[in-house]
Design a protein around this motif. Structure first.
Motif, PDB file in Angstrom:
ATOM      1  N   GLU A  80     -37.571 -10.665 -14.659  1.00  0.00           N
ATOM      2  CA  GLU A  80     -36.643 -11.029 -13.591  1.00  0.00           C
ATOM      3  C   GLU A  80     -37.251 -12.215 -12.854  1.00  0.00           C
ATOM      4  OE1 GLU A  80     -34.311  -9.119  -9.739  1.00  0.00           O
ATOM      5  OE2 GLU A  80     -36.161  -8.207 -10.452  1.00  0.00           O
TER       6      GLU A  80
ATOM      7  N   SER B 278     -38.735  -8.720 -20.990  1.00  0.00           N
ATOM      8  CA  SER B 278     -37.741  -9.261 -20.063  1.00  0.00           C
ATOM      9  C   SER B 278     -38.394  -9.506 -18.711  1.00  0.00           C
ATOM     10  CB  SER B 278     -36.561  -8.296 -19.903  1.00  0.00           C
ATOM     11  OG  SER B 278     -35.831  -8.207 -21.100  1.00  0.00           O
TER      12      SER B 278
ATOM     13  N   THR C 134     -31.151 -14.556  -8.629  1.00  0.00           N
ATOM     14  CA  THR C 134     -32.136 -14.219  -9.657  1.00  0.00           C
ATOM     15  C   THR C 134     -31.442 -14.106 -11.013  1.00  0.00           C
ATOM     16  OG1 THR C 134     -31.884 -11.837  -9.298  1.00  0.00           O
ATOM     17  CG2 THR C 134     -33.561 -12.975  -7.992  1.00  0.00           C
ATOM     18  N   ASP C 135     -32.231 -14.060 -12.056  1.00  0.00           N
ATOM     19  CA  ASP C 135     -31.697 -13.943 -13.415  1.00  0.00           C
ATOM     20  C   ASP C 135     -32.740 -13.243 -14.275  1.00  0.00           C
ATOM     21  OD1 ASP C 135     -29.982 -14.168 -15.528  1.00  0.00           O
ATOM     22  OD2 ASP C 135     -29.734 -16.337 -15.400  1.00  0.00           O
ATOM     23  N   MET C 136     -32.368 -12.936 -15.506  1.00  0.00           N
ATOM     24  CA  MET C 136     -33.280 -12.291 -16.447  1.00  0.00           C
ATOM     25  C   MET C 136     -33.616 -13.254 -17.580  1.00  0.00           C
ATOM     26  SD  MET C 136     -33.861  -9.309 -15.191  1.00  0.00           S
ATOM     27  CE  MET C 136     -34.676  -8.521 -16.573  1.00  0.00           C
TER      28      MET C 136
ATOM     29  N   TYR D 269     -38.781 -11.553  -4.554  1.00  0.00           N
ATOM     30  CA  TYR D 269     -37.878 -12.699  -4.608  1.00  0.00           C
ATOM     31  C   TYR D 269     -37.444 -13.224  -3.239  1.00  0.00           C
ATOM     32  CZ  TYR D 269     -34.563  -8.836  -4.157  1.00  0.00           C
ATOM     33  OH  TYR D 269     -33.918  -7.703  -3.732  1.00  0.00           O
TER      34      TYR D 269
ATOM     35  N   SER E 254     -40.452  -7.289  -9.142  1.00  0.00           N
ATOM     36  CA  SER E 254     -40.400  -8.695  -8.752  1.00  0.00           C
ATOM     37  C   SER E 254     -40.288  -8.840  -7.236  1.00  0.00           C
ATOM     38  CB  SER E 254     -39.208  -9.389  -9.413  1.00  0.00           C
ATOM     39  OG  SER E 254     -39.372  -9.429 -10.805  1.00  0.00           O
TER      40      SER E 254
END
Length: 398
Positions: free
Chosen positions: A201, A199, A177-179, A31, A29
């Motif tokens: 990110e 999943s 960030t998160d999943m 970000y 990812s």
């Protein structure tokens, strides 16, 4: 030319991909940084899909651009100024593995100014070697900003990372960030596949990114954007599932104030200067290829005069050395529904160490500073070939 600051606010979870693996299943990812090419594509698609701008107008803006866009860098809640308070870590930057004054990830620089001074008496390879030896010795002696003895192995390379000023220090920007996890679907039965999960990110809503856009006085884009507030765009993966929603606001700023933040002092023939790459640095021959040592950069280019008008100043730079790695960029165009051309160049944070071979006219410093927003050629509309000229290092060492 008109200069606008860009502020992009993430509204829904956003997936930006830095690198993909086999069949796109494994990826890394992105970000802290939004490539200008990604933002440009999202902006043009948003104008076409959300604001009913005619396809022919969009085609003209894409195929015959008269604007340039810098990459968008992540910031934190406190308003910060691009370049003065937010930067891309260059190739001479290192990150501390241990906290300094309770601040994690402090960034130090071995010193662009020191390297340029050494070039007056040493060739580029010897100057760089001496700089590394001297700064490693100073680390061991506790003469760096860390103020304690530190082995070079207690630092790590951070070229290309987005960094922000925190008091007297620089550190990596913090992005929330998160999943997100979802089940895999069987394409034949249309139901969930047992034990198959995906999943992602993603960037959480609320994160903010900033950058700049320079637009020619004659551009139709000026008229199009002047009354628009909170422009709705979609970027990244999964936009059909609600990912990637963002709001963009543009605010016109004073060009002279921006150029003063770069702080470039008088440039003369025979001087040495570093150009920090914000995105990719490449040349068209006719296939885009990375710049090389020995290449000559002559400005203003026809592109710069298209954006800025006729200029009497002339500057010629010869690249003596390149510090950094190459990087590639590709993507998918919603406008054409085809893959974008994969391009390769000197990656963000790379340093082009140059000697000034010609500097004619009264405003050589102003012309060089324009590289940070106008770029070298039409590829600047994708965010490529945008570079910050540096005589001094904005990141401290000791």
């Amino acid at each position: 030319m008109r200069l606008f600051s860009i502020e992009l606010q993430i509204v829904s979870p956003t997936i930006l991909v830095s690198r993909t693996g086999y069949r796109g299943f494994a990826y890394k990812s992105l970000y802290d940084y939004i490539p200008a090419s990604t933002f440009r594509g999202a902006l043009m698609s948003g104008l076409m899909l959300n604001y009913n701008v005619d396809m022919n107008v969009i085609d003209k803006l894409v195929l015959d651009p008269d604007y340039s866009i810098t990459p968008l860098l992540a910031t934190e809640k406190t308003p910060r100024s691009f370049i003065r308070d937010i930067m891309v870590a260059h190739a001479l930057s290192i990150k501390m593995k241990w906290p300094v004054d309770k601040i994690e990830g402090v960034i130090l620089s071995r010193g662009i100014g020191r390297l340029l001074d050494m070039l007056r008496t040493h060739d580029p390879k010897e100057a760089l070697l001496r700089l590394i030896i001297d700064t490693n010795r100073e680390l061991l002696q506790g003469k760096s900003l860390a103020r304690r003895s530190m082995h070079p192995s207690e630092t790590t390379v951070c070229t290309g990372d987005v960094i922000i000023r925190d008091g007297k220090y620089w550190r990596g920007v913090k992005v929330e960030t998160d999943m997100y996890t979802q089940v895999g679907l069987d394409q034949v039965r249309g139901s969930a596949v047992p034990a198959l999960l995906y999943s992602y990110e993603h960037i959480k809503p609320g994160n903010i990114y900033v950058g700049y856009m320079a637009i020619s006085e004659k551009s139709s884009l000026l008229e199009m954007l002047k009354d628009m507030k909170n422009i709705r765009i979609c970027l990244g993966r999964g936009i059909s599932r609600g990912f990637g929603r963002a709001l963009v606001s543009l605010e016109e700023i004073d060009l002279n104030h921006f150029l003063n933040t770069i702080g470039l002092e008088r440039v003369r023939r025979g001087d040495y200067i570093a150009l920090e790459v914000l995105s990719l640095a490449l040349r068209e021959t006719p296939i885009p290829l990375p710049l090389r040592s020995g290449d000559v950069i002559e400005i203003p280019t026809p592109w710069m005069e298209k954006i800025l008008g006729h200029l009497d100043t002339r500057v010629k730079l010869r690249i003596l050395a390149i510090l950094g790695n190459t990087s590639s960029y590709g993507g998918w165009s919603i406008r054409t529904n085809k893959p974008k051309l994969m391009v390769k160049g000197i990656g963000r944070g790379g340093l082009l160490i140059c000697r000034v071979e010609e500097a004619e006219g009264r405003e050589a410093e102003r012309l060089l500073s324009m590289l940070a927003i106008v770029g070298l050629d039409h590829l600047a509309s994708h965010g490529y070939n945008i570079m910050i000229p540096l005589l001094k290092d904005p990141i401290a060492w000791g």
